[in-house]
Design a protein around this motif. Structure first.
Motif, PDB file in Angstrom:
ATOM      1  N   VAL A 198      44.803  40.555  26.643  1.00 50.00           N
ATOM      2  CA  VAL A 198      45.117  40.093  27.991  1.00 50.00           C
ATOM      3  C   VAL A 198      43.978  39.222  28.507  1.00 50.00           C
ATOM      4  N   ARG A 199      44.329  38.021  28.915  1.00 48.41           N
ATOM      5  CA  ARG A 199      43.381  37.123  29.572  1.00 48.41           C
ATOM      6  C   ARG A 199      43.659  37.142  31.065  1.00 48.41           C
ATOM      7  N   PHE A 200      42.636  37.388  31.845  1.00 50.56           N
ATOM      8  CA  PHE A 200      42.740  37.461  33.302  1.00 50.56           C
ATOM      9  C   PHE A 200      42.348  36.112  33.895  1.00 50.56           C
ATOM     10  N   ARG A 201      43.246  35.545  34.716  1.00 48.50           N
ATOM     11  CA  ARG A 201      42.967  34.229  35.300  1.00 48.50           C
ATOM     12  C   ARG A 201      43.218  34.259  36.812  1.00 48.50           C
ATOM     13  N   PRO A 202      42.158  34.310  37.620  1.00 49.19           N
ATOM     14  CA  PRO A 202      42.336  34.279  39.079  1.00 49.19           C
ATOM     15  C   PRO A 202      42.805  32.908  39.531  1.00 49.19           C
ATOM     16  N   ILE A 203      43.723  32.886  40.504  1.00 50.73           N
ATOM     17  CA  ILE A 203      44.282  31.631  40.988  1.00 50.73           C
ATOM     18  C   ILE A 203      43.861  31.357  42.432  1.00 50.73           C
ATOM     19  N   ALA A 204      44.045  32.328  43.316  1.00 49.57           N
ATOM     20  CA  ALA A 204      43.718  32.145  44.739  1.00 49.57           C
ATOM     21  C   ALA A 204      43.594  33.528  45.389  1.00 49.57           C
ATOM     22  N   GLY A 205      43.018  33.538  46.601  1.00 54.38           N
ATOM     23  CA  GLY A 205      42.823  34.795  47.307  1.00 54.38           C
ATOM     24  C   GLY A 205      41.668  35.595  46.749  1.00 54.38           C
ATOM     25  N   TYR A 206      40.585  34.922  46.376  1.00 55.05           N
ATOM     26  CA  TYR A 206      39.403  35.584  45.827  1.00 55.05           C
ATOM     27  C   TYR A 206      38.173  34.715  46.094  1.00 55.05           C
ATOM     28  N   GLU A 207      36.992  35.307  45.884  1.00 54.54           N
ATOM     29  CA  GLU A 207      35.747  34.567  46.043  1.00 54.54           C
ATOM     30  C   GLU A 207      35.273  34.044  44.693  1.00 54.54           C
ATOM     31  N   ARG A 208      34.949  32.779  44.641  1.00 54.89           N
ATOM     32  CA  ARG A 208      34.524  32.163  43.388  1.00 54.89           C
ATOM     33  C   ARG A 208      33.288  32.837  42.806  1.00 54.89           C
ATOM     34  N   GLU A 209      32.403  33.343  43.649  1.00 51.39           N
ATOM     35  CA  GLU A 209      31.149  33.910  43.181  1.00 51.39           C
ATOM     36  C   GLU A 209      31.210  35.419  42.980  1.00 51.39           C
ATOM     37  N   ASP A 210      32.398  36.003  42.997  1.00 48.25           N
ATOM     38  CA  ASP A 210      32.535  37.445  42.788  1.00 48.25           C
ATOM     39  C   ASP A 210      32.197  37.781  41.336  1.00 48.25           C
ATOM     40  N   ASP A 211      31.165  38.613  41.122  1.00 44.23           N
ATOM     41  CA  ASP A 211      30.698  38.915  39.769  1.00 44.23           C
ATOM     42  C   ASP A 211      31.748  39.639  38.938  1.00 44.23           C
ATOM     43  N   ASP A 212      32.481  40.600  39.558  1.00 44.36           N
ATOM     44  CA  ASP A 212      33.492  41.343  38.807  1.00 44.36           C
ATOM     45  C   ASP A 212      34.619  40.434  38.338  1.00 44.36           C
ATOM     46  N   LEU A 216      35.619  39.551  34.383  1.00 44.11           N
ATOM     47  CA  LEU A 216      36.954  39.766  33.825  1.00 44.11           C
ATOM     48  C   LEU A 216      37.569  38.463  33.317  1.00 44.11           C
ATOM     49  N   ALA A 217      37.350  37.382  34.058  1.00 43.05           N
ATOM     50  CA  ALA A 217      37.937  36.102  33.678  1.00 43.05           C
ATOM     51  C   ALA A 217      37.349  35.569  32.372  1.00 43.05           C
ATOM     52  N   ASN A 218      36.128  35.950  32.067  1.00 50.20           N
ATOM     53  CA  ASN A 218      35.444  35.413  30.890  1.00 50.20           C
ATOM     54  C   ASN A 218      35.503  36.329  29.673  1.00 50.20           C
ATOM     55  N   THR A 219      35.964  37.559  29.850  1.00 52.44           N
ATOM     56  CA  THR A 219      35.970  38.485  28.722  1.00 52.44           C
ATOM     57  C   THR A 219      37.079  38.163  27.734  1.00 52.44           C
ATOM     58  N   ARG A 220      36.821  38.458  26.470  1.00 54.64           N
ATOM     59  CA  ARG A 220      37.830  38.343  25.409  1.00 54.64           C
ATOM     60  C   ARG A 220      38.132  39.715  24.819  1.00 54.64           C
ATOM     61  N   GLU A 221      37.745  40.773  25.504  1.00 55.02           N
ATOM     62  CA  GLU A 221      37.833  42.120  24.947  1.00 55.02           C
ATOM     63  C   GLU A 221      38.875  43.006  25.632  1.00 55.02           C
ATOM     64  N   LEU A 222      39.652  42.468  26.537  1.00 58.19           N
ATOM     65  CA  LEU A 222      40.622  43.259  27.282  1.00 58.19           C
ATOM     66  C   LEU A 222      41.911  43.377  26.452  1.00 58.19           C
ATOM     67  N   VAL A 223      42.249  44.618  26.079  1.00 58.88           N
ATOM     68  CA  VAL A 223      43.423  44.869  25.246  1.00 58.88           C
ATOM     69  C   VAL A 223      44.232  46.011  25.863  1.00 58.88           C
TER      70      VAL A 223
END
Length: 258
Positions: A198-212, A216-223
Motif C-alpha cells: 500500500v502506497r499512501f498519497r495525501p491529496i488535501a486537508g493536511y499540513e505539508r510539514e507533518d512528519d507522520d 507514511l507517504a515515503n515508506t515502501r514497507e506498508l503491507v
C-alpha cells in the motif's frame, strides 16, 4: 498523533459486507483485531457489520489495552453507513470520534453518488497555517469513507488500483499492488491470505510539514494481508504492518467474520 491513528484506520478499514450475495437475508458479523506496537499489545479493535436490504452499517470501536502506555489515552469510535450499487459500496454517512486524553473531536461527512455533500469537524480547528493544503470541490468527487474503502471484491488479482478516501477533513489516496500470498489461520478462517503493498498519497486537508504524513507517504514497507470470506464474497484485511516514525504498528485479526 490523531493523524497517525486516522491514517492507520484507513489502512486497516474492515468491510465484511457481501452485498451482492446478501440481499435475500440479513447478515451480522464481527471481526476483532489486536494492535501491537514494537511487540507490545496496545489496543483492541472490534468491527461490527450488519447488512439488510442492500444497506450496510459498520461500527468500529478501538480502545487501548494491554501494557502499552504510548497509546493508552487514545480511543476511536467510527460508524459508516451506505448502500451497495453496481457491485460497489456507496457511502451515505461517515462519523468518527477521536479522543486523546481530555480532548475529543468528531469528523463527519455526508455522501451522495460518490460525492461529499457536506463535512464538519467539531469542535472546529483554529486558523490554519501556510503549510495547510485546502480541500477543494474537485477533491470531493468519486470518493469513499475510510471504513468502506478496503472492500476488495472477489477477483483473481484484488490488489490492484487506487482508492480515493475522504474522512471528514482529509483527502488521500491508497495505491495497491500485489506482493504474493501466505498461509493464515485464526478464529473463523483458515487458508491463504493475499498481500497488498500500500502506497499512501495525501491529496488535501493536511499540513505539508507533518512528519507522520511525510513518513507514511515515503515508506515502501506498508503491507496489508487480506483473507477471503466465502459467505460474503469479499476480501477483508487480517494482518497489517504499518511503519511509523517511532516504530512499527502491527494489526492481527484474532476473530474474522464470525
Amino acid at each position: 498523533m490523531r493523524r497517525t491513528a486516522i491514517y492507520c484506520l484507513a489502512v486497516i478499514s474492515i468491510v465484511l459486507t457481501g452485498f451482492a450475495s446478501a440481499s435475500a437475508e440479513d447478515i451480522s458479523q464481527e471481526t476483532v483485531y489486536t494492535l501491537s506496537f514494537s511487540g507490545i499489545r496496545i489496543a483492541n479493535a472490534a468491527f461490527n457489520t450488519t447488512v439488510k436490504d442492500n444497506r450496510y452499517s459498520i461500527a468500529a470501536d478501538i480502545k487501548a489495552a494491554g501494557l502499552g502506555s504510548l497509546f493508552s489515552d487514545i480511543a476511536v469510535d467510527v460508524k459508516a453507513e451506505g448502500v451497495w450499487k453496481n457491485n460497489k459500496p456507496e457511502t451515505r454517512q461517515f462519523d468518527l470520534t477521536y479522543r486523546e486524553g481530555d480532548d475529543e473531536r468528531t469528523y463527519s461527512a455526508a455522501f451522495s453518488r460518490n460525492r461529499v455533500t457536506s463535512a464538519e469537524v467539531n469542535p472546529p480547528h483554529g486558523p490554519r497555517g501556510p503549510d495547510w493544503v485546502e480541500v477543494e470541490s474537485r477533491h470531493l468527487r468519486n470518493v469513499i469513507d475510510p471504513i468502506s474503502a478496503l472492500l476488495l471484491p472477489a477477483s483473481k488479482n484484488p490488489c490492484y488500483g487506487e482508492i480515493a478516501i475522504f474522512d471528514g477533513e482529509t483527502r488521500l489516496n491508497l495505491e495497491l499492488a500485489p506482493v504474493g500470498s501466505r498461509p493464515f489461520s485464526t478464529t473463523g478462517f483458515s487458508g491463504r491470505a493475499i498481500g497488498c503493498a500500500v502506497r499512501f498519497r495525501p491529496i488535501a486537508g493536511y499540513e505539508r510539514e507533518d512528519d507522520d504524513i511525510e513518513y507514511l507517504a515515503n515508506t515502501r514497507e506498508l503491507v496489508v494481508w487480506f483473507a477471503f470470506n466465502d459467505e460474503l464474497q469479499v476480501y477483508a484485511p487480517v494482518m497489517a504492518k504499518i511503519p511509523l516514525k517511532i516504530g512499527q504498528l502491527q494489526i492481527y485479526a484474532s476473530k474474522f467474520g464470525v
